[in-house]
Design a protein around this motif. Sequence first.
Motif, mmCIF file in Angstrom:
data_model
loop_
_atom_site.group_PDB
_atom_site.id
_atom_site.type_symbol
_atom_site.label_atom_id
_atom_site.label_comp_id
_atom_site.label_asym_id
_atom_site.label_seq_id
_atom_site.Cartn_x
_atom_site.Cartn_y
_atom_site.Cartn_z
ATOM 1 N N THR A 1 -29.568 -41.549 60.050
ATOM 2 C CA THR A 1 -30.537 -42.623 59.801
ATOM 3 C C THR A 1 -31.090 -42.569 58.389
ATOM 4 O O THR A 1 -31.849 -43.467 57.993
ATOM 5 C CB THR A 1 -31.700 -42.545 60.810
ATOM 6 O OG1 THR A 1 -32.455 -41.342 60.588
ATOM 7 C CG2 THR A 1 -31.192 -42.572 62.244
ATOM 8 N N LEU A 2 -30.768 -41.514 57.630
ATOM 9 C CA LEU A 2 -31.199 -41.457 56.235
ATOM 10 C C LEU A 2 -30.542 -42.585 55.442
ATOM 11 O O LEU A 2 -29.433 -43.029 55.783
ATOM 12 C CB LEU A 2 -30.833 -40.108 55.623
ATOM 13 C CG LEU A 2 -31.550 -38.878 56.185
ATOM 14 C CD1 LEU A 2 -30.960 -37.603 55.588
ATOM 15 C CD2 LEU A 2 -33.041 -38.940 55.912
ATOM 16 N N PRO A 3 -31.175 -43.060 54.380
ATOM 17 C CA PRO A 3 -30.601 -44.181 53.609
ATOM 18 C C PRO A 3 -29.246 -43.827 53.013
ATOM 19 O O PRO A 3 -28.985 -42.662 52.670
ATOM 20 C CB PRO A 3 -31.642 -44.411 52.507
ATOM 21 C CG PRO A 3 -32.900 -43.804 53.017
ATOM 22 C CD PRO A 3 -32.492 -42.648 53.870
ATOM 23 N N PRO A 4 -28.368 -44.804 52.840
ATOM 24 C CA PRO A 4 -27.049 -44.539 52.260
ATOM 25 C C PRO A 4 -27.106 -43.962 50.844
ATOM 26 O O PRO A 4 -26.165 -43.295 50.419
ATOM 27 C CB PRO A 4 -26.387 -45.926 52.259
ATOM 28 C CG PRO A 4 -27.101 -46.692 53.318
ATOM 29 C CD PRO A 4 -28.515 -46.190 53.308
ATOM 30 N N LYS A 5 -28.207 -44.203 50.111
ATOM 31 C CA LYS A 5 -28.285 -43.692 48.740
ATOM 32 C C LYS A 5 -28.279 -42.170 48.684
ATOM 33 O O LYS A 5 -28.049 -41.580 47.628
ATOM 34 C CB LYS A 5 -29.523 -44.228 48.038
ATOM 35 C CG LYS A 5 -30.847 -43.839 48.675
ATOM 36 C CD LYS A 5 -32.010 -44.505 47.958
ATOM 37 C CE LYS A 5 -33.340 -44.220 48.647
ATOM 38 N NZ LYS A 5 -34.466 -44.893 47.962
ATOM 39 N N ARG B 1 -25.168 -36.841 54.152
ATOM 40 C CA ARG B 1 -25.656 -37.108 55.516
ATOM 41 C C ARG B 1 -24.734 -36.466 56.548
ATOM 42 O O ARG B 1 -25.206 -35.877 57.532
ATOM 43 C CB ARG B 1 -25.741 -38.614 55.752
ATOM 44 C CG ARG B 1 -26.859 -39.298 54.995
ATOM 45 C CD ARG B 1 -26.984 -40.760 55.361
ATOM 46 N NE ARG B 1 -25.779 -41.502 55.011
ATOM 47 C CZ ARG B 1 -25.596 -42.796 55.284
ATOM 48 N NH1 ARG B 1 -26.539 -43.464 55.941
ATOM 49 N NH2 ARG B 1 -24.488 -43.419 54.926
ATOM 50 N N ALA B 2 -23.437 -36.547 56.313
ATOM 51 C CA ALA B 2 -22.492 -35.912 57.237
ATOM 52 C C ALA B 2 -22.640 -34.402 57.203
ATOM 53 O O ALA B 2 -22.516 -33.736 58.243
ATOM 54 C CB ALA B 2 -21.068 -36.312 56.870
ATOM 55 N N ALA B 3 -22.924 -33.833 56.012
ATOM 56 C CA ALA B 3 -23.108 -32.382 55.915
ATOM 57 C C ALA B 3 -24.341 -31.936 56.685
ATOM 58 O O ALA B 3 -24.319 -30.916 57.388
ATOM 59 C CB ALA B 3 -23.217 -31.973 54.449
ATOM 60 N N MET B 4 -25.439 -32.683 56.582
ATOM 61 C CA MET B 4 -26.651 -32.334 57.325
ATOM 62 C C MET B 4 -26.420 -32.491 58.827
ATOM 63 O O MET B 4 -26.861 -31.645 59.622
ATOM 64 C CB MET B 4 -27.819 -33.206 56.860
ATOM 65 C CG MET B 4 -28.173 -33.020 55.395
ATOM 66 S SD MET B 4 -29.471 -34.132 54.826
ATOM 67 C CE MET B 4 -30.911 -33.149 55.166
ATOM 68 N N GLY C 1 -31.263 -34.010 66.048
ATOM 69 C CA GLY C 1 -31.190 -33.948 64.597
ATOM 70 C C GLY C 1 -29.869 -34.456 64.049
ATOM 71 O O GLY C 1 -29.815 -35.024 62.951
ATOM 72 N N THR C 2 -28.791 -34.272 64.812
ATOM 73 C CA THR C 2 -27.476 -34.768 64.383
ATOM 74 C C THR C 2 -27.496 -36.280 64.218
ATOM 75 O O THR C 2 -27.024 -36.822 63.206
ATOM 76 C CB THR C 2 -26.400 -34.368 65.401
ATOM 77 O OG1 THR C 2 -26.373 -32.935 65.530
ATOM 78 C CG2 THR C 2 -25.037 -34.854 64.971
ATOM 79 N N PHE C 3 -28.051 -36.974 65.204
ATOM 80 C CA PHE C 3 -28.127 -38.431 65.123
ATOM 81 C C PHE C 3 -29.145 -38.880 64.076
ATOM 82 O O PHE C 3 -28.932 -39.863 63.371
ATOM 83 C CB PHE C 3 -28.477 -39.018 66.494
ATOM 84 C CG PHE C 3 -27.384 -38.871 67.507
ATOM 85 C CD1 PHE C 3 -26.282 -39.718 67.487
ATOM 86 C CD2 PHE C 3 -27.436 -37.873 68.470
ATOM 87 C CE1 PHE C 3 -25.261 -39.585 68.414
ATOM 88 C CE2 PHE C 3 -26.422 -37.733 69.406
ATOM 89 C CZ PHE C 3 -25.330 -38.588 69.376
#
Length: 474
Positions: free
Chosen positions: A242-246, A132-135, A236-238
């Motif tokens: 919001t994607l799931p932690p999995k 998620r951090a990479a995206m 898009g950064t924020f």
Amino acid sequence: MAAARSSPGAAGIGSTKGNIRRGGSGRMSGSVRAVGRALHFPFTGTARGIRKATHAHGAGESGLGKLIELHAVNGAGDVMITIALASTVFFSVPTDEARGRVALYLAITMAPFTLLAPVIGPLLDRLPHGRRAAMAGAMLARAMLALLLSGAVVSGSLELYPAALGVLVASKAYGVVRSAVVPRLLPPGFSLVKANSRVTLGGLLATGVAAPVGAGLQALGPRYPLYGAFAIFVAGTFLSFTLPPKVDSAKGEDRALLAADEDHVRRPQRERTPRPGLRTVGTAVTHALAANAALRCLSGFLIFFLAFLLREHPLSGQSAAVSLGIVGVSAGAGNALGTAVGAWLKSRAPEIIVVTVVACVLGAAITAALFFGAVLVACLTAVAGFSQALAKLSLDALIQRDVPELVRTSAFARSETLLQVAWVFGGAIGIVLPLNGTLGLSVAAAIVAVGWLTTVRGLIGAARHGGTARPRVA
């Protein structure tokens, strides 16, 4: 008594007046609210409709719906930057000078990217807990670079080229991570092909909506589409977080190799080291990957070659802009149709699908080369877009079927990187060829023929075995 009798009457009259006043103001406020709802409905209703479509069939609960929305944001931002750069590098100068500027653009941006692209997948493999951090980082990097480009497109400074390279690398890094994320967000009963087709279709629809908006901003000035891209990528950064932690979970994963040496494959099972490789699962995946690379190479070639060819020699009776628009719309429509058909076919006989669509592209390219004309060029781009989408979804199905779950996520990342390199190589061929339609489309046919002839036997052989053999992990 009269006073007593009059009091209720007076109270009743006063109460009636109050009710009338309250009723009037209530009706007025209700009317205001109704007008407000009517004015907001085109936006709120559209948002609800989009959310309902992206979150259908369990996609909302699994997190796939949020990825679809994120990919739509990614497509909208990319098309804004593309419009701004195209106007600066391509449309603003005569054709001969534009070829030199695009060649310089390729040399400064695409050539380094060709060297960097193979590193992106392995590098991101080392960050499975930070997807998620990479995206989000890829989105934020493009937002900042869009601001830098907004000054470079006006001044024409050399900052444009390294900034464009940064945008390209960040975009492809996002694409690699997205390919690795999708398998983590599959709803129950969803095939990977269906999930990828939904994500891809969301990006295509967003691109189609954002393109005329970007063109309108371009009419205001070359920097305004880049301001739009900045705002989109910040959103898009924020949205990435919001994607799931999995998404950040690497449980049960390992790194895949695109190839394993023959000695390693043929070594007795008890002597093999536990290092998974794509060749250890059979030939279907590697042959399908090679066929997809040929189609991606064709895509890069057609984009650059036809852009210059149609600017110099527009389609009969049309201007250069209209000619490019016809070809672009044909390719986009073909791509969207291929994505929809892929979702309908699911994972039925993916080897045969790849062989068939590549053969169709080869036939269309040969026909367009022999009888070069406006209709056939548009048909070729439509068939190429359709086939590229359907072949990519079939490759996804093969990876899901034949690659062990242990290395499946890594395999998607590696294969996507290889396909991006193939696109760059095709674009380089398209920029150096003379502007001759028959010659160019003959080269296009040769590119597809090489990919088809080198993979058809292996794919048909894999299809005959039914793909039922369990993959071996070496």
